[in-house]
Design an enzyme around this catalytic site. Structure first.
Site, PDB file in Angstrom:
ATOM      1  CB  ALA A   1     -78.396  41.396  35.999  1.00 48.75           C
ATOM      2  CG  ASP A   2     -81.651  36.578  34.439  1.00 48.49           C
ATOM      3  OD1 ASP A   2     -82.171  37.078  35.470  1.00 48.49           O
ATOM      4  OD2 ASP A   2     -81.294  35.399  34.360  1.00 48.49           O
ATOM      5  NE  ARG A   3     -80.877  39.627  26.890  1.00 49.61           N
ATOM      6  CZ  ARG A   3     -80.444  39.097  25.745  1.00 49.61           C
ATOM      7  NH1 ARG A   3     -79.777  39.842  24.868  1.00 49.61           N
ATOM      8  NH2 ARG A   3     -80.648  37.812  25.471  1.00 49.61           N
TER       9      ARG A   3
ATOM     10  CB  ALA B   1     -84.071  41.423  32.166  1.00 51.97           C
TER      11      ALA B   1
END
Ligand SMILES: CSC[C@H]1O[C@H](OP(=O)(O)O)[C@H](O)[C@@H]1O
Length: 357
Positions: A234-236, A244
């Protein structure tokens, strides 16, 4: 080969920050020295280093090295300007913004206690160094939680067979300070002899799947096939669990739902952004169209960077680096603090409650 792959090498004495240039992998292993904030920014922007945690660690350590090398008139102003500049490198992964805010909070707090700039510098350097240490520790904890969750909830395990998993993009030692998040779960499954096979899907245009994850799996001698139980990084992550991650993740979540396969997000708690309610609030990075029009690589004999134009002239290109997977399609989110599932019947997670419990 090194015992473990390292995307970042740092030492205080002698003072050294080296970044593995991932654009050249897997054919070339080249560590490039970083001496300044600008070096850190450029490495992140050009994706020589990438991955949500690794981006934040390089940003912080490039500031730490710059502060120790250069004499600045106003340390507080230099830190403020540097953090704001580093935050403009890539917009989606939350770790960079969280670390920047944390370092600014430390700077502010110290500046009310001391007028000695060296004491402020020492505080920032210590915080940056801790990031690297904590990230590796958190990833091993996350990996073990995730492995345990999958073993206990996997259909294969109920037939007493080892599990097969699929992962997307790269979330290993090359995306973090070490061990990895989703790939950390795979490493934990493998070390417990509970993994029969790991599948890693290719991603374009940067080819994290073929160039990085396949490389890490082979390096660790984990049985794997490059293709497409799905575990992603995950990035966010929004407070409702919308996530995201690398473009192509959402379609995997839909596939997993259709076939009744668990879809697991592996994310350190530092990747959860409680300041945003849902995925609608996440900024998606759009990169240069040239990255899609050309496919490229590095000649493993000459080292020459090769670019072949694959798209037709005048083609219109949209090159988002990430997409958002709705919480409804996510089975569980695995963090270093444990595993969180949706409350019965709801299509969203309550990550505020989970992180505050
Ligand atoms: C452990 S975070 C990894 C995360 O970052 C990757 O994006 P990028 O390679 O563009 O930095 C991808 O979304 C991974 O899941």
């Amino acid at each position: 080969m090194a015992a473990t792959l390292e995307s970042i090498r740092y030492s205080r004495n002698p003072l050294k920050l080296e970044i593995l240039n991932q654009i050249l992998l897997p054919h070339q292993t080249l560590y490039e020295a970083a001496y300044t904030v600008q070096d850190g920014y450029s490495a992140i922007k050009q994706m020589k280093v990438r991955g949500a945690p690794a981006i934040a660690i390089v940003a912080a350590l490039s500031l730490a090295v710059d502060l120790q090398r250069r004499h600045v008139e106003s340390v507080v102003k230099f830190i403020f300007d540097s953090l704001n500049y580093l935050k403009t490198s890539r917009p989606t992964a939350v770790n960079l913004f969280r670390v920047s805010d944390d370092i600014w909070e430390i700077t502010n707090r110290l500046s009310t206690i001391t007028k000695n700039p060296n004491e402020i510098i020492d505080g920032v350097v210590e915080a940056a160094e801790q990031l690297l240490i904590e990230d590796i520790r958190n990833n091993k904890s996350l990996g073990d939680f995730g492995a345990e969750y999958i073993i206990n909830h996997s259909k294969e395990r109920q037939k007493d067979r080892k599990v097969q998993v699929l992962t997307h993009c790269n979330t290993g030692s090359l995306a973090t300070g070490g061990y990895g998040t989703a790939l950390g779960i795979i490493r934990s499954l493998h070390s417990r002899q509970q993994l029969s096979h790991a599948y890693c899907t290719e991603t374009r245009p940067y080819n994290q799947g073929s160039r990085l994850t396949a490389y890490e799996l082979l390096h660790d001698e984990i049985p794997s096939t490059l293709i497409l139980a799905i575990i992603v990084g995950a990035d966010r992550v929004a407070s409702n669990g919308d996530t995201a991650n690398k473009i192509g993740t959402f379609q995997l979540a839909i596939t997993a739902k259709y076939y009744g396969i668990m879809f697991i997000v592996a994310a350190p708690s530092s990747s959860i952004d409680l300041n945003i309610k849902s995925g609608k609030d996440i900024v998606i990075e759009e990169r240069a169209q040239e990255e899609v029009i050309f496919v490229g690589g590095v000649n493993d004999l000459s080292g020459e960077v090769i670019k072949v134009k694959t798209a037709p002239e005048k083609v219109h290109v949209w090159n988002p680096s990430f997409d958002v997977t709705p919480a409804a399609l996510i089975t569980a989110i695995v963090t270093e603090k444990g595993v969180v599932e949706k409350v019965d019947g709801r299509n969203e997670f309550d990550l505020v409650e989970f992180l505050n419990s």
